[in-house]
Scaffold this motif. Structure first.
Motif, PDB file in Angstrom:
ATOM      1  N   LEU A  61     -10.147 -11.704   2.171  1.00 41.22           N
ATOM      2  CA  LEU A  61      -8.731 -12.530   1.842  1.00 41.22           C
ATOM      3  C   LEU A  61      -8.988 -13.865   2.053  1.00 41.22           C
ATOM      4  CD1 LEU A  61      -5.865  -9.858   2.949  1.00 41.22           C
ATOM      5  CD2 LEU A  61      -6.791 -10.075   0.683  1.00 41.22           C
ATOM      6  N   ASP A  62      -9.733 -14.200   3.231  1.00 44.61           N
ATOM      7  CA  ASP A  62      -9.489 -15.685   3.475  1.00 44.61           C
ATOM      8  C   ASP A  62     -10.330 -16.266   2.130  1.00 44.61           C
ATOM      9  OD1 ASP A  62      -8.077 -15.534   5.783  1.00 44.61           O
ATOM     10  OD2 ASP A  62      -9.699 -15.521   7.073  1.00 44.61           O
ATOM     11  N   HIS A  63     -11.774 -15.571   1.966  1.00 44.65           N
ATOM     12  CA  HIS A  63     -12.593 -16.367   0.973  1.00 44.65           C
ATOM     13  C   HIS A  63     -11.854 -16.345  -0.306  1.00 44.65           C
ATOM     14  CE1 HIS A  63     -16.209 -16.620  -1.536  1.00 44.65           C
ATOM     15  NE2 HIS A  63     -15.605 -15.515  -2.257  1.00 44.65           N
ATOM     16  N   LEU A  64     -11.028 -15.443  -0.728  1.00 45.98           N
ATOM     17  CA  LEU A  64     -10.411 -15.503  -2.058  1.00 45.98           C
ATOM     18  C   LEU A  64      -9.177 -16.630  -1.956  1.00 45.98           C
ATOM     19  CD1 LEU A  64     -10.066 -11.814  -2.648  1.00 45.98           C
ATOM     20  CD2 LEU A  64     -11.477 -13.286  -3.762  1.00 45.98           C
ATOM     21  N   GLY A  65      -8.718 -16.984  -0.721  1.00 44.85           N
ATOM     22  CA  GLY A  65      -7.694 -17.804  -0.727  1.00 44.85           C
ATOM     23  C   GLY A  65      -6.281 -17.240  -0.675  1.00 44.85           C
ATOM     24  N   VAL A  66      -6.327 -15.931  -0.725  1.00 45.09           N
ATOM     25  CA  VAL A  66      -4.983 -15.260  -0.714  1.00 45.09           C
ATOM     26  C   VAL A  66      -4.430 -14.987   0.254  1.00 45.09           C
ATOM     27  CG1 VAL A  66      -4.159 -12.954  -1.466  1.00 45.09           C
ATOM     28  CG2 VAL A  66      -6.151 -13.872  -2.837  1.00 45.09           C
ATOM     29  N   ALA A  67      -3.190 -15.605   0.539  1.00 45.32           N
ATOM     30  CA  ALA A  67      -2.386 -15.353   1.699  1.00 45.32           C
ATOM     31  C   ALA A  67      -1.808 -14.297   1.968  1.00 45.32           C
ATOM     32  CB  ALA A  67      -1.168 -16.445   1.790  1.00 45.32           C
ATOM     33  N   THR A  68      -1.379 -13.365   1.090  1.00 53.52           N
ATOM     34  CA  THR A  68      -0.824 -12.251   1.204  1.00 53.52           C
ATOM     35  C   THR A  68      -1.250 -11.458  -0.091  1.00 53.52           C
ATOM     36  OG1 THR A  68       1.321 -12.520   0.207  1.00 53.52           O
ATOM     37  CG2 THR A  68       0.970 -12.660   2.626  1.00 53.52           C
ATOM     38  N   ALA A  69      -1.740  -9.943   0.065  1.00 53.65           N
ATOM     39  CA  ALA A  69      -1.970  -9.392  -1.253  1.00 53.65           C
ATOM     40  C   ALA A  69      -1.397  -7.896  -1.104  1.00 53.65           C
ATOM     41  CB  ALA A  69      -3.609  -9.305  -1.266  1.00 53.65           C
ATOM     42  N   HIS A  70      -1.172  -7.282  -2.178  1.00 57.16           N
ATOM     43  CA  HIS A  70      -0.973  -5.914  -2.175  1.00 57.16           C
ATOM     44  C   HIS A  70      -2.333  -5.038  -2.013  1.00 57.16           C
ATOM     45  CE1 HIS A  70       2.782  -7.013  -3.831  1.00 57.16           C
ATOM     46  NE2 HIS A  70       3.293  -5.796  -3.484  1.00 57.16           N
ATOM     47  N   LEU A  71      -2.314  -4.018  -1.292  1.00 61.63           N
ATOM     48  CA  LEU A  71      -3.704  -3.002  -0.933  1.00 61.63           C
ATOM     49  C   LEU A  71      -3.294  -1.785  -1.766  1.00 61.63           C
ATOM     50  CD1 LEU A  71      -3.915  -3.813   2.840  1.00 61.63           C
ATOM     51  CD2 LEU A  71      -4.903  -5.128   1.050  1.00 61.63           C
ATOM     52  N   ILE A  72      -4.184  -1.200  -2.183  1.00 62.31           N
ATOM     53  CA  ILE A  72      -4.254  -0.046  -2.815  1.00 62.31           C
ATOM     54  C   ILE A  72      -5.427   0.606  -2.237  1.00 62.31           C
ATOM     55  CG2 ILE A  72      -4.339   1.257  -5.077  1.00 62.31           C
ATOM     56  CD1 ILE A  72      -3.614  -0.920  -6.419  1.00 62.31           C
ATOM     57  N   GLY A  73      -4.990   1.619  -1.348  1.00 61.39           N
ATOM     58  CA  GLY A  73      -6.117   2.133  -0.577  1.00 61.39           C
ATOM     59  C   GLY A  73      -6.299   3.703  -1.124  1.00 61.39           C
ATOM     60  N   HIS A  74      -7.338   4.299  -1.574  1.00 57.65           N
ATOM     61  CA  HIS A  74      -7.611   5.552  -1.803  1.00 57.65           C
ATOM     62  C   HIS A  74      -8.165   6.403  -0.948  1.00 57.65           C
ATOM     63  CE1 HIS A  74      -9.630   8.787  -4.421  1.00 57.65           C
ATOM     64  NE2 HIS A  74      -8.193   9.134  -4.374  1.00 57.65           N
ATOM     65  N   SER A  75      -7.659   7.610  -0.553  1.00 60.24           N
ATOM     66  CA  SER A  75      -8.232   8.516   0.268  1.00 60.24           C
ATOM     67  C   SER A  75      -8.800   7.789   1.710  1.00 60.24           C
ATOM     68  CB  SER A  75      -9.556   9.069  -0.459  1.00 60.24           C
ATOM     69  OG  SER A  75      -9.832  10.284   0.338  1.00 60.24           O
ATOM     70  N   HIS A  76     -10.019   7.719   2.147  1.00 57.59           N
ATOM     71  CA  HIS A  76     -10.315   6.919   3.220  1.00 57.59           C
ATOM     72  C   HIS A  76     -10.021   5.319   2.996  1.00 57.59           C
ATOM     73  CE1 HIS A  76     -12.986   4.753   6.052  1.00 57.59           C
ATOM     74  NE2 HIS A  76     -12.678   5.661   6.829  1.00 57.59           N
ATOM     75  N   GLY A  77      -9.951   5.054   1.934  1.00 55.16           N
ATOM     76  CA  GLY A  77      -9.392   3.542   1.818  1.00 55.16           C
ATOM     77  C   GLY A  77      -8.024   3.436   2.251  1.00 55.16           C
ATOM     78  N   GLY A  78      -7.237   4.600   1.948  1.00 57.42           N
ATOM     79  CA  GLY A  78      -5.832   4.558   2.383  1.00 57.42           C
ATOM     80  C   GLY A  78      -5.680   4.574   3.916  1.00 57.42           C
ATOM     81  N   PHE A  79      -6.609   5.162   4.657  1.00 59.29           N
ATOM     82  CA  PHE A  79      -6.795   4.957   6.253  1.00 59.29           C
ATOM     83  C   PHE A  79      -7.094   3.581   6.572  1.00 59.29           C
ATOM     84  CE2 PHE A  79      -8.675   9.528   6.025  1.00 59.29           C
ATOM     85  CZ  PHE A  79      -7.319   9.966   5.894  1.00 59.29           C
ATOM     86  N   VAL A  80      -7.747   3.044   5.939  1.00 61.98           N
ATOM     87  CA  VAL A  80      -8.131   1.582   6.233  1.00 61.98           C
ATOM     88  C   VAL A  80      -7.154   0.432   5.772  1.00 61.98           C
ATOM     89  CG1 VAL A  80      -9.771  -0.431   5.650  1.00 61.98           C
ATOM     90  CG2 VAL A  80     -10.635   1.848   5.825  1.00 61.98           C
ATOM     91  N   ALA A  81      -6.257   0.886   4.921  1.00 62.32           N
ATOM     92  CA  ALA A  81      -5.233   0.143   4.370  1.00 62.32           C
ATOM     93  C   ALA A  81      -3.907   0.064   5.144  1.00 62.32           C
ATOM     94  CB  ALA A  81      -4.788   0.567   2.746  1.00 62.32           C
ATOM     95  N   GLN A  82      -3.663   1.387   5.678  1.00 66.48           N
ATOM     96  CA  GLN A  82      -2.537   1.624   6.616  1.00 66.48           C
ATOM     97  C   GLN A  82      -3.053   0.875   7.943  1.00 66.48           C
ATOM     98  OE1 GLN A  82      -2.028   5.623   6.123  1.00 66.48           O
ATOM     99  NE2 GLN A  82      -2.761   6.443   8.225  1.00 66.48           N
ATOM    100  N   TYR A  83      -4.146   1.040   8.273  1.00 64.51           N
ATOM    101  CA  TYR A  83      -4.721   0.287   9.638  1.00 64.51           C
ATOM    102  C   TYR A  83      -4.384  -1.342   9.648  1.00 64.51           C
ATOM    103  CZ  TYR A  83      -7.645  -1.088  13.338  1.00 64.51           C
ATOM    104  OH  TYR A  83      -8.324  -1.816  14.546  1.00 64.51           O
ATOM    105  N   PHE A  84      -4.688  -1.854   8.307  1.00 63.70           N
ATOM    106  CA  PHE A  84      -4.934  -3.294   8.151  1.00 63.70           C
ATOM    107  C   PHE A  84      -3.296  -3.620   7.980  1.00 63.70           C
ATOM    108  CE2 PHE A  84      -4.867  -7.172   5.864  1.00 63.70           C
ATOM    109  CZ  PHE A  84      -6.202  -8.185   6.381  1.00 63.70           C
ATOM    110  N   ALA A  85      -2.418  -2.863   7.476  1.00 62.43           N
ATOM    111  CA  ALA A  85      -1.171  -3.130   7.235  1.00 62.43           C
ATOM    112  C   ALA A  85      -0.305  -3.111   8.561  1.00 62.43           C
ATOM    113  CB  ALA A  85      -0.330  -2.277   6.440  1.00 62.43           C
ATOM    114  N   LEU A  86      -0.740  -2.157   9.507  1.00 68.02           N
ATOM    115  CA  LEU A  86      -0.280  -2.077  10.929  1.00 68.02           C
ATOM    116  C   LEU A  86      -0.784  -3.398  11.561  1.00 68.02           C
ATOM    117  CD1 LEU A  86      -0.724   1.481  11.547  1.00 68.02           C
ATOM    118  CD2 LEU A  86       1.643   0.286  11.720  1.00 68.02           C
ATOM    119  N   HIS A  87      -1.960  -3.811  11.578  1.00 72.37           N
ATOM    120  CA  HIS A  87      -2.616  -4.891  12.512  1.00 72.37           C
ATOM    121  C   HIS A  87      -2.333  -6.223  11.905  1.00 72.37           C
ATOM    122  CE1 HIS A  87      -4.292  -1.181  14.127  1.00 72.37           C
ATOM    123  NE2 HIS A  87      -4.376  -1.881  15.414  1.00 72.37           N
ATOM    124  N   ARG A  88      -2.422  -6.158  10.749  1.00 72.66           N
ATOM    125  CA  ARG A  88      -2.231  -7.809  10.184  1.00 72.66           C
ATOM    126  C   ARG A  88      -1.072  -7.596   9.073  1.00 72.66           C
ATOM    127  NH1 ARG A  88      -5.639 -11.916  11.210  1.00 72.66           N
ATOM    128  NH2 ARG A  88      -3.737 -12.944  10.384  1.00 72.66           N
TER     129      ARG A  88
END
Length: 288
Positions: free
Chosen positions: A85-112
């Motif tokens: 996200l920092d590299h892309l210069g995106v301050a905030t983005a929507h995340l679409i996490g599929h299956s295990h990617g969903g586990f990562v997305a919810q972790y990231f949303a909880l922590h950042r």
């Protein structure tokens, strides 16, 4: 953000990602862990959104940790996502996490949450481990009953069993191709449509253990009540691995979360019901 494939070194590890579409930015995190990103391509969604498809570290064209195939915890994936996200210069983005990617997305949303505009938990769950495994086994048994007359069924069930003993990339590829029919609502009824994916899907063996060889198990049930970002939960009615039971539990746990059940889908609603899936996700992203 130019359309196409990009590779950059972030935090000392090569990161590959792919940009398609136009509109609000969504970062798509694939499943597995270790499944190649291409299965998650969502052209119907790209008509509305700019989708950044991540090849997670350790998978595909991205770099591997020194501890490979171990060490790919959610915390490590989240660190890589933040760097992207920092590299892309995106301050905030929507995340679409599929299956295990969903586990990562919810972790990231909880922590950042400061970096997340909204999160789509697509065929995800609040927990892994024995409880999750028992539910999956019940769903597989139901799948077997529905498809008892299919000649390929024994091979699919054998591939599902083999996932527990995967130890290299070739075994990962074979298991994915073998088990894939169980992940669709009606694979054999639409075999001509889905057989090309089955023939080409690829993966990388990721152990699910941290660097100390401890399982990276998940139980976010106590934390999800504090999630502050908008959330959409999407599940296929016939998903054997992260189905409607877990989707409903996520919605009960996450404040103001919305639920969409794809009635004619298994684990791959973006392929089985692409228009319905795209309408739900694009409407959520644009509306939040």
């Amino acid at each position: 953000m130019d359309t196409g494939t990009h590779t950059v070194e972030l935090d000392g590890v090569r990161q590959r990602y792919h940009v398609h579409g136009r509109g609000p930015v969504c970062v798509a995190l694939p499943g597995g862990p270790g499944v190649d990103w291409a299965y998650l391509r969502m052209p119907a969604l790209e008509a509305h959104l700019t989708v950044v498809y991540v090849e997670p570290i350790g998978t595909g064209g991205s770099g591997r940790l020194a501890s490979h195939p171990h060490g790919y915890t959610r915390a490590r994936y989240a660190r890589a996502l933040l760097a992207l996200l920092d590299h892309l210069g995106v301050a905030t983005a929507h995340l679409i996490g599929h299956s295990h990617g969903g586990f990562v997305a919810q972790y990231f949303a909880l922590h950042r949450p400061d970096r997340v505009a909204g999160v789509v938990l697509y065929e995800s769950a609040p927990v892994t481990g024995p409880e999750h495994g028992a539910e999956a086994q019940r769903n597989v048994e139901e799948f077997a009953r529905r498809n008892a007359d299919r000649p390929d069924l024994p091979g699919v069930l054998a591939a599902l069993q083999a996932t527990a003993s995967i130890s290299d990339d070739d075994e990962m590829d074979a298991a994915l191709r073998g088990l894939l029919p169980a992940y669709f609502a009606d694979y054999w009824g639409r075999e001509a449509e889905f057989a090309p994916l089955r023939a080409t899907v690829r993966g990388t063996h990721i152990s699910g253990l941290d660097e100390r060889l401890v399982p990276d198990t998940i139980d976010d049930r106590a934390a999800l009540g504090s999630l502050t970002v908008p959330a959409l939960v999407v599940a296929g009615r016939f998903d054997v691995i992260c189905g409607v039971r877990w989707a409903r539990e996520l919605v009960e746990l996450i404040p103001d979360a919305r639920l969409v059940v794809l009635e004619r889908s298994g684990h791959f609603g973006h392929l089985e019901e692409p228009a319905v899936f795209a309408e739900a996700v694009a409407g959520f992203v644009i509306g939040s």
